[in-house]
Design a protein around this motif. Structure first.
Motif, PDB file in Angstrom:
ATOM      1  N   GLN A   1      -0.229  11.873   3.625  1.00 14.78           N
ATOM      2  CA  GLN A   1      -0.957  10.862   4.388  1.00 14.78           C
ATOM      3  C   GLN A   1      -0.092  10.287   5.502  1.00 14.78           C
TER       4      GLN A   1
ATOM      5  N   GLN B   1      -9.041   5.825   6.329  1.00 16.80           N
ATOM      6  CA  GLN B   1      -8.501   5.765   4.973  1.00 16.80           C
ATOM      7  C   GLN B   1      -7.597   4.553   4.779  1.00 16.80           C
TER       8      GLN B   1
ATOM      9  N   MET C   1       0.844  -1.183   0.000  1.00 16.92           N
ATOM     10  CA  MET C   1       0.000   0.000   0.000  1.00 16.92           C
ATOM     11  C   MET C   1       0.883   1.238   0.000  1.00 16.92           C
TER      12      MET C   1
ATOM     13  N   ARG D   1      -8.140   1.700   5.806  1.00 13.50           N
ATOM     14  CA  ARG D   1      -9.002   0.535   5.564  1.00 13.50           C
ATOM     15  C   ARG D   1     -10.002   0.804   4.444  1.00 13.50           C
ATOM     16  N   LYS D   2      -9.845   1.949   3.776  1.00 12.41           N
ATOM     17  CA  LYS D   2     -10.749   2.352   2.693  1.00 12.41           C
ATOM     18  C   LYS D   2     -12.200   2.384   3.169  1.00 12.41           C
TER      19      LYS D   2
ATOM     20  N   ILE E   1     -12.831  12.214  -1.408  1.00  9.61           N
ATOM     21  CA  ILE E   1     -11.761  11.695  -0.545  1.00  9.61           C
ATOM     22  C   ILE E   1     -10.591  12.651  -0.569  1.00  9.61           C
TER      23      ILE E   1
ATOM     24  N   SER F   1      -3.673  -2.880   5.799  1.00  6.30           N
ATOM     25  CA  SER F   1      -4.844  -3.755   5.767  1.00  6.30           C
ATOM     26  C   SER F   1      -4.505  -5.185   5.366  1.00  6.30           C
TER      27      SER F   1
ATOM     28  N   GLU G   1     -13.515   5.368   4.443  1.00  6.39           N
ATOM     29  CA  GLU G   1     -13.908   6.756   4.630  1.00  6.39           C
ATOM     30  C   GLU G   1     -15.277   7.072   4.045  1.00  6.39           C
ATOM     31  N   ARG G   2     -15.641   6.429   2.938  1.00  7.41           N
ATOM     32  CA  ARG G   2     -16.950   6.702   2.342  1.00  7.41           C
ATOM     33  C   ARG G   2     -18.080   6.200   3.222  1.00  7.41           C
TER      34      ARG G   2
ATOM     35  N   GLN H   1       1.573   5.166   0.266  1.00  6.79           N
ATOM     36  CA  GLN H   1       0.970   6.306   0.912  1.00  6.79           C
ATOM     37  C   GLN H   1       1.719   7.560   0.502  1.00  6.79           C
TER      38      GLN H   1
END
Length: 271
Positions: free
Chosen positions: A7, A195, A1, A197-198, A269, A109, A200-201, A3
């Motif tokens: 971030q 964020q 991942m 863990r995705k 985002i 994650s 945020e939405r 960043q």
């Protein structure tokens, strides 16, 4: 991942702000260390070293063992991590002449892919790595400290859906925090960690119903609270699940173009 630097600095800031509040629980519940004495150590192990340890303490546990404890928080896989930890080990042992216990807490994650040991002709070394994604989120959720509660979002939700888990985390934050300003601060930290863990939405949609009154109206959905919630949700779903233009969504939802733009701005985002 991967960043961005921005971030990474946000995550670092959260842990630096909260570390003293969460370290006793991390030691007891995650590392399995029961302390009777804990002393802060200076982190300037080597003045020429670019990076400093995230946590560095002299610890005496319940069995009477005294040692230097080093903890590193790692968001992404770093190919040179094992060498960095080996460097720390040698410098710490040389300086303090005590046993060294090292832990890397992986916040990503997925499962960490970093090597944790070196085995060559003249050197054998290893350190312990713990993945937050494999820890039960109730370890942190049941805490009385909001700094620990927000760490729940990085742990394993097990049989819980992300929506239910996030609702529990939000409720627990409200229960453990005194004052709107402090609560606002922890909600902001929760959104940043989400964020990783995705989530945020999903979090922003939950926020709309449960904590909108605490959120900064210039950046989040709180300014929409006076609008019809059903319309907000409908427009949000269209924005997230379709490629329709703002104008077309406004027509479908029977709202103004400006209304759609506000919703779009709220769910965008942060880069």
């Amino acid at each position: 991942m991967k960043q961005s630097k921005n971030q990474a600095s946000q995550y670092d800031k959260i842990f630096k702000e909260n570390i003293e509040a969460v370290i006793p629980s991390l030691m007891q519940n995650v590392l399995g260390i029961t302390t009777v004495l804990r002393e802060e150590l200076p982190d300037d192990v080597q003045h020429t070293k670019e990076r400093k340890p995230d946590v560095l303490k002299k610890v005496t546990d319940s069995l009477g063992n005294t040692f230097v404890l080093q903890i590193e928080f790692q968001v992404s896989n770093e190919s040179e991590m094992v060498y960095r930890m080996a460097e720390y080990y040698v410098m710490l042992e040389r300086k303090y002449k005590l046993p060294i216990e090292q832990f890397v807490l992986f916040l990503g994650s997925s499962k960490p892919k970093m090597s944790t040991n070196i085995e060559s002709k003249h050197l054998k070394f290893d350190f312990a790595m713990i993945a937050f994604a494999e820890l039960d989120f109730h370890i942190f959720l049941n805490s009385t400290k909001p700094e620990e509660v927000i760490l729940s979002v990085l742990a394993n939700f097990a049989q819980e859906t992300p929506e239910n888990a996030l609702k529990q985390i939000i409720l627990r934050l409200e229960e453990t925090t005194e004052g709107d300003l402090s609560l606002k601060r922890y909600f902001k930290q929760l959104r940043i960690l989400a964020q990783l863990r995705k989530l945020e939405r999903i979090l922003k949609l939950i926020v709309m119903d449960s904590i909108a009154k605490y959120i900064d109206e210039k950046k989040d959905v709180a300014f929409l609270i006076g609008q019809e919630k059903a319309q907000v949700k409908f427009v949000t779903n269209l924005l997230l699940e379709s490629d329709f233009t703002v104008e077309k969504i406004a027509k479908i939802a029977s709202v103004s173009v400006e209304f759609v733009k506000k919703v779009k701005g709220a769910i965008t985002i942060d880069k």
